[in-house]
Write a protein that holds these residues in place. Structure first.
Motif, short mmCIF file in Angstrom:
data_model
loop_
_atom_site.label_atom_id
_atom_site.label_comp_id
_atom_site.label_asym_id
_atom_site.label_seq_id
_atom_site.Cartn_x
_atom_site.Cartn_y
_atom_site.Cartn_z
N ASN A 97 3.69 -11.98 17.02
CA ASN A 97 4.55 -11.16 16.16
C ASN A 97 4.95 -11.93 14.90
OD1 ASN A 97 4.54 -8.90 17.78
ND2 ASN A 97 6.61 -9.16 18.56
N GLY A 98 5.30 -13.19 15.09
CA GLY A 98 5.70 -14.00 13.94
C GLY A 98 4.57 -14.17 12.95
N LEU A 99 3.36 -14.40 13.45
CA LEU A 99 2.21 -14.55 12.56
C LEU A 99 1.95 -13.26 11.79
CD1 LEU A 99 -1.12 -16.33 13.14
CD2 LEU A 99 -1.20 -13.90 12.62
N LEU A 100 2.04 -12.12 12.47
CA LEU A 100 1.81 -10.85 11.79
C LEU A 100 2.90 -10.58 10.75
CD1 LEU A 100 0.71 -8.57 14.78
CD2 LEU A 100 -0.73 -9.74 13.10
N ALA A 101 4.13 -10.94 11.07
CA ALA A 101 5.22 -10.76 10.10
C ALA A 101 4.96 -11.57 8.85
CB ALA A 101 6.55 -11.14 10.73
N ARG A 102 4.50 -12.81 9.02
CA ARG A 102 4.23 -13.66 7.85
C ARG A 102 3.05 -13.13 7.05
NH1 ARG A 102 5.99 -17.30 11.74
NH2 ARG A 102 3.90 -17.75 12.52
N PHE A 103 2.07 -12.54 7.73
CA PHE A 103 0.94 -11.95 7.02
C PHE A 103 1.39 -10.74 6.21
CE2 PHE A 103 -2.28 -8.46 7.37
CZ PHE A 103 -3.09 -8.89 6.34
N VAL A 104 2.16 -9.85 6.80
CA VAL A 104 2.63 -8.66 6.10
C VAL A 104 3.51 -9.05 4.90
CG1 VAL A 104 4.03 -6.57 6.29
CG2 VAL A 104 2.43 -7.17 8.12
N GLU A 105 4.43 -9.98 5.13
CA GLU A 105 5.31 -10.42 4.05
C GLU A 105 4.54 -11.20 2.99
OE1 GLU A 105 8.22 -12.68 6.12
OE2 GLU A 105 9.13 -10.92 7.11
N GLY A 106 3.51 -11.91 3.43
CA GLY A 106 2.73 -12.75 2.51
C GLY A 106 1.68 -11.99 1.73
N THR A 107 1.61 -10.66 1.91
CA THR A 107 0.67 -9.84 1.14
C THR A 107 1.41 -8.67 0.48
OG1 THR A 107 0.12 -8.68 3.22
CG2 THR A 107 -1.37 -10.42 2.50
N ASP A 108 2.67 -8.87 0.20
CA ASP A 108 3.49 -7.78 -0.34
C ASP A 108 3.34 -7.60 -1.85
OD1 ASP A 108 4.74 -10.13 -1.03
OD2 ASP A 108 6.77 -9.40 -0.65
N LYS A 109 2.59 -8.50 -2.53
CA LYS A 109 2.41 -8.40 -3.98
C LYS A 109 0.99 -7.97 -4.36
CE LYS A 109 6.54 -10.08 -5.16
NZ LYS A 109 7.07 -10.35 -3.83
N LEU A 110 0.25 -7.45 -3.39
CA LEU A 110 -1.13 -7.09 -3.68
C LEU A 110 -1.24 -5.98 -4.71
CD1 LEU A 110 -2.62 -7.20 -0.07
CD2 LEU A 110 -3.07 -8.80 -1.92
N GLY A 111 -0.24 -5.13 -4.78
CA GLY A 111 -0.27 -4.05 -5.76
C GLY A 111 0.16 -4.46 -7.15
N ASN A 112 0.53 -5.74 -7.32
CA ASN A 112 0.99 -6.23 -8.63
C ASN A 112 0.09 -7.38 -9.07
OD1 ASN A 112 2.34 -7.02 -10.91
ND2 ASN A 112 4.14 -7.82 -9.84
N PRO A 113 -1.00 -7.07 -9.76
CA PRO A 113 -1.93 -8.14 -10.16
C PRO A 113 -1.33 -9.13 -11.13
CG PRO A 113 -2.52 -6.06 -11.20
CD PRO A 113 -1.46 -5.74 -10.19
N ASN A 114 -0.18 -8.80 -11.75
CA ASN A 114 0.45 -9.72 -12.68
C ASN A 114 1.37 -10.73 -11.99
OD1 ASN A 114 -0.72 -8.46 -14.98
ND2 ASN A 114 0.82 -6.86 -14.89
N SER A 115 1.58 -10.56 -10.68
CA SER A 115 2.43 -11.49 -9.95
C SER A 115 1.76 -12.86 -9.86
CB SER A 115 2.69 -10.95 -8.53
OG SER A 115 3.28 -11.94 -7.71
N VAL A 116 2.56 -13.91 -9.95
CA VAL A 116 2.00 -15.27 -9.84
C VAL A 116 1.47 -15.51 -8.43
CG1 VAL A 116 3.46 -16.22 -11.66
CG2 VAL A 116 4.30 -16.20 -9.31
N ASP A 117 1.95 -14.74 -7.46
CA ASP A 117 1.51 -14.91 -6.07
C ASP A 117 0.24 -14.11 -5.77
OD1 ASP A 117 3.69 -16.54 -5.43
OD2 ASP A 117 4.97 -14.82 -4.99
N HIS A 118 -0.18 -13.26 -6.69
CA HIS A 118 -1.28 -12.35 -6.38
C HIS A 118 -2.58 -13.07 -5.98
CE1 HIS A 118 -4.39 -9.23 -7.14
NE2 HIS A 118 -3.47 -8.44 -6.63
N PRO A 119 -3.05 -14.09 -6.72
CA PRO A 119 -4.30 -14.75 -6.31
C PRO A 119 -4.23 -15.33 -4.90
CG PRO A 119 -3.72 -15.36 -8.55
CD PRO A 119 -2.54 -14.63 -7.99
N ARG A 120 -3.10 -15.96 -4.57
CA ARG A 120 -2.96 -16.55 -3.23
C ARG A 120 -2.94 -15.44 -2.17
NH1 ARG A 120 1.26 -16.83 -0.21
NH2 ARG A 120 2.69 -16.31 -1.91
#
Length: 268
Positions: A66-89
């Motif tokens: 559950n913890g791993l899935l939570a970090r995955f979901v939270e860690g991909t929350d900027k996919l819709g914003n290509p201008n975010s500095v986190d987007h490439p990662r």
């Protein structure tokens, strides 16, 4: 004697059935995604019953996934914003998840379904583990369902960036190839044409003039900056517009497909 033998046979059968019902716990599997780690067991795949597992172990394993899935979901929350500095990662994390996460989700869902049949399902942390697990598996599958589109857009943006950088070099090379060191003002010689990311097209002339056509508009002549009055008299805009119209469409330097209209020929 027959009665004794029958009892012994029944006892042996019971022992056999009992052994089958309580299979040994399956081996621990280790999984990593990005910087996250989780250890779990595939009870369903090993035809084992999670209800026979040590409850503390089962709780820890389900909580870890559950913890791993939570970090995955939270860690991909900027996919819709290509201008975010986190987007490439985040795009890289999504790529990794697309390759490796689906089997882990399958196992986790089977384990959660198995937990729902256990007598201790309503005890301790198990109700929250089950509820949270259902939410996270749904959210994670939603992210994976978006992966093809997100990764295609990311690849297109990378190709467009590369094209833009290299187009400047192609323009410089074309100028050195088709223009003299001291081009004559008024000679409408096109040395390069480019269709940009927004769909507009520019035609570049050796004397510094340009013809520009934005998407959905008529082509327009743009004279060089700093022209002397005598040079301005030599420039005849219709000649430049005609040269742009006649420039071969197949020689226009175009942005990668999907970024602009296919037609780049100016309106006569």
């Amino acid at each position: 004697m027959k009665v004794i033998r029958r009892r012994l046979a029944l006892m042996a059968l019971g022992a056999t059935l009992s052994a089958c019902a309580t299979r040994p716990a399956p081996p621990v599997q280790h999984y990593s995604l990005g910087m996250s780690r989780a250890d779990f067991r595939d009870y369903g795949g090993a035809k084992a019953n999670p209800c026979d597992a040590e409850q503390r172990w089962l709780s820890d394993e389900l909580t870890a996934v559950n913890g791993l899935l939570a970090r995955f979901v939270e860690g991909t929350d900027k996919l819709g914003n290509p201008n975010s500095v986190d987007h490439p990662r985040q795009v890289e994390l999504l790529k990794e998840a697309q390759r490796t996460l689906p089997p882990v989700l399958d196992v986790h869902e089977r384990n959660l379904r198995g937990l729902a049949r256990c007598g201790f399902k309503d005890k301790g942390a198990f109700p929250e583990i089950s509820r949270r697990g259902g939410e996270l598996t749904t959210a994670a599958r939603g992210r994976l369902a978006e992966a093809d589109g997100v990764l295609a857009q990311a690849a297109l943006r990378a190709a467009q960036g590369k094209w833009k950088d290299e187009s400047l070099q192609r323009e410089a090379t074309a100028r050195g190839t088709w223009c003299t060191e001291t081009p004559k003002v008024g000679e409408a010689t096109v040395y390069f044409a480019r269709q940009g990311l927004e769909g507009g097209t520019e035609w570049f002339f050796c004397d510094g003039s340009r013809v520009e056509q934005r998407a959905g508009t008529e082509p327009a002549f743009v004279e060089p900056e700093g022209l002397k009055p005598q040079d301005r008299r030599r420039i005849k805009p219709p000649r430049y517009l005609e040269a742009a119209v006649n420039f071969p469409a197949e020689e226009i330097d175009r942005a990668p497909e999907g970024s602009a209209p296919k037609s780049a020929a100016p309106t006569p």
